[in-house]
Design an enzyme around this catalytic site. Structure first.
Site, PDB file in Angstrom:
ATOM      1  CE  LYS A 160      26.758  31.532  14.322  1.00 59.29           C
ATOM      2  NZ  LYS A 160      26.648  30.220  14.281  1.00 59.29           N
TER       3      LYS A 160
ATOM      4  CB  SER B  81      26.284  28.974  18.029  1.00 59.01           C
ATOM      5  OG  SER B  81      26.561  28.944  16.746  1.00 59.01           O
TER       6      SER B  81
ATOM      7  CB  SER C 117      24.715  26.409  15.258  1.00 63.32           C
ATOM      8  OG  SER C 117      25.500  26.297  16.428  1.00 63.32           O
TER       9      SER C 117
END
Ligand code: GLN
Length: 478
Positions: free
Chosen positions: A76, A151, A175
């Site tokens: 990420k 997210s 997330s």
């Protein structure tokens, strides 16, 4: 290209010559290209990945290699890798390069993992749908008209679409678990403090956790055991209670234990889709028939979780994001005449709408007149929520809940209604408030063919039970 069942199996097949690691990495790179429409990656490190693959292939053949040898990992874009870009999917960090590598990643690299690229996400990890990214939406690989969750949407999509072996994400309020559920993969949020946050861009420092997205429980266990443990660079990281070593999760997945499983009534009421409720009922039936004791429990302060979460995390975010001012790094406005004007314009132009909303909310709840009414009160409620879990875990070993109230929703469906969007975190935020670990595992599909993810929660630092239980479900029920 990926005819192996886990990272360990992959290592074996490379050793025997059944699988070429270079071919495998090339295969992933080709798939990433073919699936560009998903928009899962912000950056792909093609050359590096191929170079490292050659070196690691030799190490595997020579028998001297790390635990994650040849595992192709996507990361990420909120985690630092030295000399590589890190944007947090924000315009304000455009063209910024990391000065050092996050501890969790360094540990994976030291065990011979291959980093293939950085994945798209909601800006500064704020969101539940990946619609708040300066790089644009990510599409759900199962149904391209739907969101992948957020997210860490890019990480979940990359694993689900088989663009890598596994991915790292971060979970401040869901997330990792929510996108894992939406895309049909495993997502593990470790206990707060289990994994060092050094090199993770802070959103809400007392909530943020780094964890893996995987295709199976074995890989989640292996990655967790590599990335966990005390780090001198993060004073909130621990080994285990009483400083005992981090367990070897991957070697202890099999157990005969029949855990006691709690079913919290507050997680099964209004707002939960009928089909997800049915999935819980079906798993409960299966587990009881296999000798697990299912116990009805109550977590009475659950209804305050979302409000408490959004007060405390916005407060922490407003402080953490103060550092982006256009002066030292990242985006700076072209048009300003005074210093204050430069700060204002750089932040107004550099941040997206959701990040600004959170900075404003956080500044408000911390302001002199409202601190006691909001921030201080929310801190007290956070303790009550933690106490609920402590009490429940006196009676049960694990808690079973849905991960999300619905399956993946349509792109644009909730983007105009922040409150509705925040409610999609209703079953995940409480684990972060309490600091406990949780795993979302793919259980079944709804009538539209969309993945249904369910969640196990356990006591702080008891990831082993989470993994053992999920392993049992993966092997014996699904
Ligand atoms: N969706 C939640 C939020 O928007 C959780 C985000 C996260 O875990 N990073 O805050």
């Amino acid at each position: 290209m990926t005819n192996y069942s886990s990272i360990s199996d992959k290592i074996n097949k490379i050793r025997t010559g059944e699988l070429s690691l270079t071919g495998n990495v090339k295969g992933f790179l080709t798939r990433i290209n073919e699936h560009k429409n998903l928009n899962a990656f912000n950056f792909v490190f093609e050359e590096d990945a191929l170079n490292v693959a050659k070196r690691i292939e030799e190490k595997i053949k020579s028998g001297k290699h790390g635990k994650l040898a040849g595992a192709v990992i996507a990361v990420k874009d909120v985690l630092s890798i030295k000399d590589k870009p890190i944007t947090c999917s924000s315009k304000i960090l455009k063209d910024f390069k990391s000065l050092y590598t996050a501890t969790a990643l360094q540990k994976m690299i030291d065990e011979d993992a291959i980093i293939i690229g950085k994945t798209n996400c909601d800006e500064f990890a704020m969101g539940s749908s990946n619609e708040n990214s300066a790089f644009g939406n990510v599409l759900n690989p199962v149904d391209n008209s739907r969101v992948p969750g957020g997210s860490s949407g890019g990480s979940a999509a990359a694993v689900a679409a088989n663009l890598c072996d596994a991915a790292l994400g971060t979970d401040t309020g869901g997330s990792i678990r929510q996108p894992a559920a939406f895309c049909g993969v495993y997502g593990l949020k470790p206990s707060y403090g289990r994994v060092s946050r050094y090199g993770l861009t802070a959103f809400a420092s007392s909530f943020d956790c780094i964890g893996p997205f995987t295709k199976n429980v074995e890989d989640a266990a292996l990655i967790l055991e590599v990335i966990s443990g005390k780090d001198d660079l993060d004073s909130t990281s621990y080994n285990s209670p009483y400083n005992s070593p981090v367990p070897e999760y991957s070697k202890n997945l099999l157990t005969e234990k029949k855990f006691k499983i709690g079913l919290p009534k507050e997680y099964l009421g209004e707002g939960l889709s009928e089909e997800i409720k049915n999935a819980i009922d079906s798993l409960v039936k299966e587990l009881s028939s296999k000798g697990f004791e299912i116990i009805d429990i109550s977590l009475p302060h659950s209804e305050y979780a979302i409000a408490t979460y959004y007060i405390l995390t916005t407060a922490e975010a407003s402080s953490n994001l103060a550092r982006y001012d256009g002066a030292r790094y990242g985006y700076r406005t072209e048009n300003s005449s005074t210093l204050i004007d430069m700060y204002k314009s750089s932040r107004s132009e550099g941040f997206g709408a959701e990040v600004k909303r959170r900075i404003m909310l956080g500044t408000y709840v911390l302001s002199a007149g409202y601190y006691d009414a909001y921030y201080l009160k929310a801190q007290k409620v956070r303790r009550l929520i933690k106490n609920d879990f402590d009490k429940a875990f006196e009676k049960v070993d694990l808690i079973l809940t849905p991960t999300t109230p619905t399956t993946a929703f349509k792109i644009g469906e909730k983007s105009d209604d922040p409150l509705e969007m925040y409610l999609s975190d209703i079953y995940t935020t409480s684990a972060n408030l309490a600091g406990i670990p949780g795993i979302s595992f793919p259980y079944s599909k709804d009538s539209k063919g969309l993945p249904i993810g369910l969640q196990f929660l356990s006591k702080q630092f008891d990831e082993l039970r989470l993994l053992q239980m999920s392993y049992f479900v993966q092997k014996s029920i699904k």
